[in-house]
Design a protein around this motif. Structure first.
Motif, PDB file in Angstrom:
ATOM      1  N   ALA A   1      42.961  57.360  45.166  1.00  0.00           N
ATOM      2  CA  ALA A   1      43.027  58.543  46.029  1.00  0.00           C
ATOM      3  C   ALA A   1      44.335  58.651  46.784  1.00  0.00           C
ATOM      4  CB  ALA A   1      41.849  58.529  47.007  1.00  0.00           C
ATOM      5  N   ASN A   2      44.844  57.523  47.254  1.00  0.00           N
ATOM      6  CA  ASN A   2      46.051  57.562  48.083  1.00  0.00           C
ATOM      7  C   ASN A   2      47.265  56.931  47.413  1.00  0.00           C
ATOM      8  OD1 ASN A   2      45.190  54.942  48.149  1.00  0.00           O
ATOM      9  ND2 ASN A   2      45.100  54.759  50.386  1.00  0.00           N
ATOM     10  N   GLY A   3      47.178  56.662  46.115  1.00  0.00           N
ATOM     11  CA  GLY A   3      48.320  56.133  45.392  1.00  0.00           C
ATOM     12  C   GLY A   3      48.675  54.708  45.744  1.00  0.00           C
ATOM     13  N   VAL A   4      47.681  53.928  46.151  1.00  0.00           N
ATOM     14  CA  VAL A   4      47.942  52.549  46.571  1.00  0.00           C
ATOM     15  C   VAL A   4      47.444  51.529  45.544  1.00  0.00           C
ATOM     16  CG1 VAL A   4      47.326  50.800  48.292  1.00  0.00           C
ATOM     17  CG2 VAL A   4      47.971  53.097  49.021  1.00  0.00           C
ATOM     18  N   VAL A   5      46.307  51.784  44.921  1.00  0.00           N
ATOM     19  CA  VAL A   5      45.642  50.800  44.064  1.00  0.00           C
ATOM     20  C   VAL A   5      45.669  51.248  42.607  1.00  0.00           C
ATOM     21  CG1 VAL A   5      43.408  49.751  43.512  1.00  0.00           C
ATOM     22  CG2 VAL A   5      44.145  49.935  45.887  1.00  0.00           C
ATOM     23  N   SER A   6      46.036  50.325  41.726  1.00  0.00           N
ATOM     24  CA  SER A   6      45.942  50.554  40.285  1.00  0.00           C
ATOM     25  C   SER A   6      44.940  49.571  39.694  1.00  0.00           C
ATOM     26  CB  SER A   6      47.302  50.351  39.615  1.00  0.00           C
ATOM     27  OG  SER A   6      47.662  48.974  39.628  1.00  0.00           O
ATOM     28  N   CYS A   7      44.650  49.699  38.432  1.00  0.00           N
ATOM     29  CA  CYS A   7      43.791  48.706  37.761  1.00  0.00           C
ATOM     30  C   CYS A   7      44.405  47.317  37.891  1.00  0.00           C
ATOM     31  CB  CYS A   7      43.622  49.054  36.289  1.00  0.00           C
ATOM     32  SG  CYS A   7      42.936  50.693  35.948  1.00  0.00           S
TER      33      CYS A   7
ATOM     34  N   LEU B   1      40.472  44.160  47.516  1.00  0.00           N
ATOM     35  CA  LEU B   1      40.773  45.213  48.482  1.00  0.00           C
ATOM     36  C   LEU B   1      40.805  46.553  47.767  1.00  0.00           C
ATOM     37  CD1 LEU B   1      43.618  43.559  50.577  1.00  0.00           C
ATOM     38  CD2 LEU B   1      41.235  43.896  51.253  1.00  0.00           C
ATOM     39  N   GLY B   2      40.024  47.502  48.258  1.00  0.00           N
ATOM     40  CA  GLY B   2      40.028  48.836  47.692  1.00  0.00           C
ATOM     41  C   GLY B   2      41.195  49.662  48.191  1.00  0.00           C
ATOM     42  N   PHE B   3      41.212  50.939  47.836  1.00  0.00           N
ATOM     43  CA  PHE B   3      42.350  51.813  48.110  1.00  0.00           C
ATOM     44  C   PHE B   3      42.619  51.966  49.611  1.00  0.00           C
ATOM     45  CE2 PHE B   3      38.879  54.687  48.731  1.00  0.00           C
ATOM     46  CZ  PHE B   3      39.328  55.692  49.558  1.00  0.00           C
ATOM     47  N   ASN B   4      41.588  51.841  50.450  1.00  0.00           N
ATOM     48  CA  ASN B   4      41.782  52.020  51.886  1.00  0.00           C
ATOM     49  C   ASN B   4      41.660  50.716  52.661  1.00  0.00           C
ATOM     50  OD1 ASN B   4      39.101  51.521  51.658  1.00  0.00           O
ATOM     51  ND2 ASN B   4      38.389  53.406  52.628  1.00  0.00           N
ATOM     52  N   GLY B   5      41.766  49.590  51.944  1.00  0.00           N
ATOM     53  CA  GLY B   5      41.741  48.282  52.589  1.00  0.00           C
ATOM     54  C   GLY B   5      40.367  47.692  52.789  1.00  0.00           C
TER      55      GLY B   5
ATOM     56  N   VAL C   1      37.171  54.703  39.042  1.00  0.00           N
ATOM     57  CA  VAL C   1      38.032  55.741  39.621  1.00  0.00           C
ATOM     58  C   VAL C   1      37.314  56.466  40.755  1.00  0.00           C
ATOM     59  CG1 VAL C   1      39.059  58.004  39.145  1.00  0.00           C
ATOM     60  CG2 VAL C   1      39.520  56.073  37.618  1.00  0.00           C
ATOM     61  N   GLU C   2      36.019  56.725  40.609  1.00  0.00           N
ATOM     62  CA  GLU C   2      35.281  57.486  41.608  1.00  0.00           C
ATOM     63  C   GLU C   2      34.545  56.613  42.618  1.00  0.00           C
ATOM     64  OE1 GLU C   2      34.391  61.727  39.533  1.00  0.00           O
ATOM     65  OE2 GLU C   2      32.907  60.166  39.098  1.00  0.00           O
ATOM     66  N   ASN C   3      34.649  55.295  42.482  1.00  0.00           N
ATOM     67  CA  ASN C   3      33.988  54.413  43.435  1.00  0.00           C
ATOM     68  C   ASN C   3      34.595  54.617  44.833  1.00  0.00           C
ATOM     69  OD1 ASN C   3      33.780  51.728  45.020  1.00  0.00           O
ATOM     70  ND2 ASN C   3      32.277  51.473  43.398  1.00  0.00           N
ATOM     71  N   PRO C   4      33.757  54.845  45.855  1.00  0.00           N
ATOM     72  CA  PRO C   4      34.296  55.178  47.185  1.00  0.00           C
ATOM     73  C   PRO C   4      35.040  54.043  47.864  1.00  0.00           C
ATOM     74  CG  PRO C   4      31.908  54.906  47.271  1.00  0.00           C
ATOM     75  CD  PRO C   4      32.283  54.895  45.827  1.00  0.00           C
ATOM     76  N   VAL C   5      34.903  52.825  47.364  1.00  0.00           N
ATOM     77  CA  VAL C   5      35.645  51.701  47.927  1.00  0.00           C
ATOM     78  C   VAL C   5      36.831  51.334  47.036  1.00  0.00           C
ATOM     79  CG1 VAL C   5      35.540  49.243  48.531  1.00  0.00           C
ATOM     80  CG2 VAL C   5      33.642  50.764  49.137  1.00  0.00           C
ATOM     81  N   GLU C   6      36.655  51.346  45.744  1.00  0.00           N
ATOM     82  CA  GLU C   6      37.679  50.829  44.835  1.00  0.00           C
ATOM     83  C   GLU C   6      38.879  51.767  44.705  1.00  0.00           C
ATOM     84  OE1 GLU C   6      35.646  49.686  41.262  1.00  0.00           O
ATOM     85  OE2 GLU C   6      34.288  48.349  42.344  1.00  0.00           O
ATOM     86  N   MET C   7      38.714  52.922  44.078  1.00  0.00           N
ATOM     87  CA  MET C   7      39.836  53.863  43.944  1.00  0.00           C
ATOM     88  C   MET C   7      39.635  55.149  44.728  1.00  0.00           C
ATOM     89  SD  MET C   7      41.370  53.510  40.101  1.00  0.00           S
ATOM     90  CE  MET C   7      42.463  52.127  39.717  1.00  0.00           C
ATOM     91  N   GLY C   8      38.397  55.516  44.998  1.00  0.00           N
ATOM     92  CA  GLY C   8      38.103  56.617  45.896  1.00  0.00           C
ATOM     93  C   GLY C   8      38.605  57.978  45.482  1.00  0.00           C
ATOM     94  N   SER C   9      38.872  58.176  44.200  1.00  0.00           N
ATOM     95  CA  SER C   9      39.421  59.441  43.750  1.00  0.00           C
ATOM     96  C   SER C   9      38.335  60.269  43.068  1.00  0.00           C
ATOM     97  CB  SER C   9      40.599  59.197  42.795  1.00  0.00           C
ATOM     98  OG  SER C   9      41.326  60.394  42.579  1.00  0.00           O
ATOM     99  N   SER C  10      38.732  61.349  42.430  1.00  0.00           N
ATOM    100  CA  SER C  10      37.814  62.168  41.637  1.00  0.00           C
ATOM    101  C   SER C  10      38.519  62.502  40.338  1.00  0.00           C
ATOM    102  CB  SER C  10      37.435  63.445  42.384  1.00  0.00           C
ATOM    103  OG  SER C  10      38.549  64.323  42.465  1.00  0.00           O
ATOM    104  N   TRP C  11      37.761  62.734  39.303  1.00  0.00           N
ATOM    105  CA  TRP C  11      38.392  62.965  38.010  1.00  0.00           C
ATOM    106  C   TRP C  11      39.190  64.266  37.943  1.00  0.00           C
ATOM    107  CZ3 TRP C  11      40.056  59.876  34.543  1.00  0.00           C
ATOM    108  CH2 TRP C  11      39.521  58.587  34.494  1.00  0.00           C
ATOM    109  N   PRO C  12      38.766  65.345  38.553  1.00  0.00           N
ATOM    110  CA  PRO C  12      39.639  66.528  38.537  1.00  0.00           C
ATOM    111  C   PRO C  12      41.010  66.254  39.152  1.00  0.00           C
ATOM    112  CG  PRO C  12      37.417  67.163  39.142  1.00  0.00           C
ATOM    113  CD  PRO C  12      37.434  65.669  39.129  1.00  0.00           C
ATOM    114  N   VAL C  13      41.027  65.451  40.227  1.00  0.00           N
ATOM    115  CA  VAL C  13      42.305  65.117  40.866  1.00  0.00           C
ATOM    116  C   VAL C  13      43.151  64.241  39.956  1.00  0.00           C
ATOM    117  CG1 VAL C  13      43.349  63.837  42.774  1.00  0.00           C
ATOM    118  CG2 VAL C  13      41.454  65.411  43.218  1.00  0.00           C
ATOM    119  N   VAL C  14      42.536  63.241  39.333  1.00  0.00           N
ATOM    120  CA  VAL C  14      43.275  62.341  38.441  1.00  0.00           C
ATOM    121  C   VAL C  14      43.846  63.116  37.257  1.00  0.00           C
ATOM    122  CG1 VAL C  14      43.044  60.400  36.837  1.00  0.00           C
ATOM    123  CG2 VAL C  14      42.033  60.260  39.125  1.00  0.00           C
TER     124      VAL C  14
END
Length: 318
Positions: free
Chosen positions: A61-67, A85-89, A125-138
């Motif tokens: 979601a915030n461009g911090v975490v990759s696979c 650590l997920g995308f928001n720590g 990708v859509e896990n609220p802790v891990e990457m916290g993004s959505s597929w339309p955004v990706v």
């Protein structure tokens, strides 16, 4: 797949004496563990796309975490943390399994929620802790990158789509198998590939019943099992729900996919909750909770030595 009741019964079976392995021709016959085969051929263009996406933090979601943030391919495919650590720590609920040889598992995630690598990628990708993004955004981020857009148009008839992004990543991950371990060479007929101590560790691994759950090509990864099959096992708070989160069956609490043990000597800490800091601690816990017996220091040392022979690098270097 063995049912949970069948696999639990296997763990409770009495210890039996096993015959000394015999070589037939150039290969060791009738062993419960099998060599890792070479990776199946994959489309090179899709592998290249997946390799790039694997290290791209824009999937979060915030461009911090990759696979690659949690699956360090230079360190056994893990990040060395009890919980990642997920995308928001925030900390993930469970320990991150290795991505190496994940293609050999019968299901993905500790609780088996995904039946394919593609499904697993979609959920992360859509896990609220891990990457916290959505597929339309990706999908939009990938479309906005002209290099990605050209590469996807060349590799896929319909270009950039969620399904194709998932497939590219999964295609790359299918190359991350690790054939050629010293133990595999031993199985294939090289009697000198492992030491006498390592052979003794393998003999104990079989004799005590560890192979009831840890067998096959990935030395596991092909069944579910209760953590604490013989004696109730402690688990970090909130980490013990296991397969229950998928089935809703209370009997599936503390039931997890049996992890594969390929490269296990490189993937500390261990278990779904990261509660074992060292391989010998993990072996001791398995003796107690899964086998209902106490391990000796010699047991732990020899079995750990055997498990280290399962280390190998991906044949196609990432």
């Amino acid at each position: 797949m063995a049912s949970r009741s069948q696999s639990s019964a296997a763990m409770l079976a009495p210890v039996i004496a096993l015959a000394v392995p015999a070589f037939a021709g150039n290969a060791l016959q009738n062993e419960p563990i099998h060599p890792v085969p070479a990776a199946a051929p994959q489309d090179p263009a899709r592998v290249a796309l997946g390799r790039r996406l694997f290290s791209d933090p824009r999937l979060s979601a915030n461009g911090v975490v990759s696979c690659a943030s949690c699956h360090n391919l230079q360190a056994g495919g893990v990040d060395g943390r009890a919980r990642s650590l997920g995308f928001n720590g925030r900390l993930t609920a469970l320990n991150t399994p290795t991505v190496l040889n994940a293609a050999l598992n019968f299901r993905q995630f500790w609780n088996g929620a995904a039946s394919t690598l593609e499904q697993q990628i979609g959920m992360v990708v859509e896990n609220p802790v891990e990457m916290g993004s959505s597929w339309p955004v990706v999908v939009r981020k990938v479309l906005d990158d002209s290099g990605y857009r050209r590469a996807f148009n060349a590799a896929y008839r319909d270009g950039v789509t969620r399904a194709n992004i998932e497939n590219a990543l999964a295609t790359y991950e299918r190359t991350l198998v690790t054939p050629g371990a010293r133990f595999d060479r031993y199985l294939q007929g090289d009697n000198g590939a492992i030491t006498a101590a390592e052979k003794a560790g393998y003999a104990r691994f079989k004799q005590y019943g560890c192979v009831s759950c840890h067998q096959g090509v990935n030395v596991g990864g092909n069944m579910f099992q209760k953590y604490g099959a013989v004696m109730p096992a402690p688990s970090a708070q909130g980490a013990g729900l296991g397969r229950f989160l998928v089935t809703g069956n209370p009997q599936d609490e503390q039931v997890f996919k049996v992890p594969g043990l390929r490269n296990v000597a490189r993937t500390a800490p261990y278990f779904h909750d990261g509660s074992a800091a060292t391989l010998e601690q993990a072996i001791d816990a398995m003796f107690r909770y899964q086998l209902g017996r106490e391990s000796t220091s010699e047991d732990r040392k020899l079995i750990a030595a055997f498990l280290a022979t399962l280390n190998a690098e991906p044949a196609v270097q990432p």
